[in-house]
Design a protein around this motif. Structure first.
Motif, PDB file in Angstrom:
ATOM      1  N   GLY A 132       0.797  -1.316   0.092  1.00 27.75           N
ATOM      2  CA  GLY A 132      -0.028  -0.075  -0.103  1.00 27.75           C
ATOM      3  C   GLY A 132       0.844   1.072   0.016  1.00 27.75           C
ATOM      4  N   ALA A 133       0.543   2.110   0.999  1.00 27.75           N
ATOM      5  CA  ALA A 133       1.144   3.452   0.926  1.00 27.75           C
ATOM      6  C   ALA A 133       2.664   3.322   1.430  1.00 27.75           C
ATOM      7  CB  ALA A 133       0.447   4.222   2.052  1.00 27.75           C
ATOM      8  N   ASN A 134       3.288   2.187   1.734  1.00 29.17           N
ATOM      9  CA  ASN A 134       4.766   2.094   2.254  1.00 29.17           C
ATOM     10  C   ASN A 134       5.648   2.517   1.113  1.00 29.17           C
ATOM     11  OD1 ASN A 134       3.646   0.371   4.306  1.00 29.17           O
ATOM     12  ND2 ASN A 134       5.194  -1.250   4.140  1.00 29.17           N
ATOM     13  N   SER A 144       5.789  -3.585   8.267  1.00 31.77           N
ATOM     14  CA  SER A 144       4.391  -3.353   8.647  1.00 31.77           C
ATOM     15  C   SER A 144       3.429  -3.128   7.407  1.00 31.77           C
ATOM     16  CB  SER A 144       4.205  -2.284   9.916  1.00 31.77           C
ATOM     17  OG  SER A 144       2.799  -1.979   9.902  1.00 31.77           O
ATOM     18  N   ASP A 146       0.056  -2.027   7.203  1.00 31.66           N
ATOM     19  CA  ASP A 146      -1.110  -1.447   7.939  1.00 31.66           C
ATOM     20  C   ASP A 146      -1.880  -0.508   7.103  1.00 31.66           C
ATOM     21  OD1 ASP A 146      -1.173  -3.430   9.709  1.00 31.66           O
ATOM     22  OD2 ASP A 146      -0.066  -2.326  11.079  1.00 31.66           O
ATOM     23  N   HIS A 147      -1.503   0.056   5.887  1.00 31.83           N
ATOM     24  CA  HIS A 147      -2.074   1.161   5.195  1.00 31.83           C
ATOM     25  C   HIS A 147      -2.295   0.821   3.708  1.00 31.83           C
ATOM     26  CE1 HIS A 147       0.199   2.826   8.468  1.00 31.83           C
ATOM     27  NE2 HIS A 147      -0.971   3.668   8.658  1.00 31.83           N
ATOM     28  N   VAL A 149      -4.229   0.727   0.004  1.00 34.00           N
ATOM     29  CA  VAL A 149      -4.706   1.736  -0.901  1.00 34.00           C
ATOM     30  C   VAL A 149      -5.888   1.218  -1.688  1.00 34.00           C
ATOM     31  CG1 VAL A 149      -2.906   3.175  -0.285  1.00 34.00           C
ATOM     32  CG2 VAL A 149      -2.880   1.901  -2.344  1.00 34.00           C
ATOM     33  N   ALA A 154      -6.520  -4.964   0.957  1.00 35.28           N
ATOM     34  CA  ALA A 154      -7.108  -5.118   2.202  1.00 35.28           C
ATOM     35  C   ALA A 154      -7.738  -6.325   2.466  1.00 35.28           C
ATOM     36  CB  ALA A 154      -8.212  -4.379   2.443  1.00 35.28           C
ATOM     37  N   LYS A 157      -4.405  -8.725   2.879  1.00 35.40           N
ATOM     38  CA  LYS A 157      -3.809  -8.516   4.195  1.00 35.40           C
ATOM     39  C   LYS A 157      -4.717  -9.447   5.138  1.00 35.40           C
ATOM     40  CE  LYS A 157      -2.169  -6.912   7.858  1.00 35.40           C
ATOM     41  NZ  LYS A 157      -0.725  -7.329   8.261  1.00 35.40           N
TER      42      LYS A 157
END
Length: 335
Positions: A132-134, A144, A146-147, A149, A154, A157
């Motif tokens: 995602g936003a990593n 992690s 946990d973000h 997009v 989702a 995950k």
């Protein structure tokens, strides 16, 4: 071994099933032959598998709880490769419920089936989209995630979390593989290589998002297949080094493992298009566009953990992989 491969009519699933059959395993392939893209291509992939006496196909949906219970109760599967899913980041924005049905309910049905049937090892498809936003590159399974997009990300995950719960509660050995942009012969028509090839040959403009500055860790299908089969053969075990005070997301005190499976060599989209132009001996007309919702700037797989575990090393340069795809594409559509 007797192995269940879900999504057997899909791109990766059909290649994995073929590889298992070639080495002498008995394969039961499951697929619902959805119309997310042309079912004729899925049926053509299946036709190749059905030439083997070791292959049996079952048309069913992983989201069908009764069908999955019946499948596992009489299946006698040693191991399971779960690749069936509703794929696609962009489609998840248009049709979110399809992702809940296939990727959440469907995965739960597979976990329950494996649990009750005493399956030795479940290997399942996650995705590089979970990062995602990593922004820290290369992406590591110890980071992690946990973000997300996109809803697709989702759900993938969520699959990893569900798998860990079953590994912890029922000691079900599970291994998740985060795939990085897989391409090659028999690929998906909704992906860039397929779309670009078709339009360039037709003389139509191609949509190039983020003005071609995306970087993707494009990974050739034969490399992916080899990694999946090697991982299937190495049953997940608890990590003796796992520390609950500093938990590493990739390992556990349960029989749980998580790996990136990619090329470890990101390619700029404009360079990817250049390789297609070279293989086709035609120039693309490019319609430059901004970033799409749910998309990410770059993907780059840290594959050290998978290399250490099973000796995985991708071997196919992007130019060679694209050239092989173009040969297949011309033969398939000429036929």
């Amino acid at each position: 071994m007797r192995i269940l491969v879900t999504g057997a009519a899909g791109f990766i699933g059909s290649h994995v099933a073929q590889r298992l059959l070639e080495r002498g395993d008995e394969v039961v392939g499951l697929d619902n032959i959805s119309d997310y893209y042309d079912p004729k291509l899925k049926l053509a992939r299946l036709a190749r598998l059905e030439t083997s006496s070791g292959f049996r196909f079952l048309k069913a949906d992983v989201g069908d709880r009764d069908a999955m219970r019946d499948l596992f109760s009489g299946g006698g599967f040693d191991r399971v490769v779960h690749l069936a899913a509703q794929a696609g980041v962009r489609y998840s924005i248009e049709n979110p419920h399809a992702y809940a049905d296939a990727n959440l309910t469907g995965f739960l049905n597979i976990l329950e089936g494996c649990r009750h049937a005493g399956v030795e090892h479940l290997v399942y498809a996650s995705s590089s989209s979970v990062y995602g936003a990593n922004a820290k590159l290369p992406f590591s399974v110890s980071d992690s995630v946990d973000h997300p997009v996109s809803l697709y990300a989702a759900t993938k995950k969520a699959n990893e979390l569900m798998a860990h719960a079953y590994a912890h509660l029922y000691r079900l050995p599970v291994t998740g593989l985060r795939f990085f942009t897989v391409y090659g012969p028999w690929g998906r028509p909704d992906m860039a290589l397929f779309l670009f090839t078709r339009k360039i040959l037709a003389g139509e403009p191609i949509d190039v998002f983020n003005h071609g500055e995306h970087r993707r860790d494009f990974t050739y299908i034969d490399d992916i297949t080899e990694g999946v089969v090697r991982t299937l053969d190495k049953v997940a075990t608890p990590s003796p080094d796992w520390n609950p005070m500093q938990p590493d997301p990739a390992v556990s005190s349960a029989p749980y493992r998580l790996y990136n499976i990619g090329n470890n060599q990101p390619v700029r989209l404009l360079d990817f298009i250049g390789a297609i132009e070279k293989a086709l001996d035609r120039k693309a007309v490019m319609n430059m566009l901004p970033m799409q919702p749910g998309d990410v700037e770059s993907t780059y797989a840290d594959i050290d953990a998978l290399g250490e575990a099973v000796g995985f090393r991708p071997r196919t340069p992007i130019e060679e992989g694209i050239a092989r795809f173009i040969v297949w594409y011309r033969e398939y559509y000429r036929a």
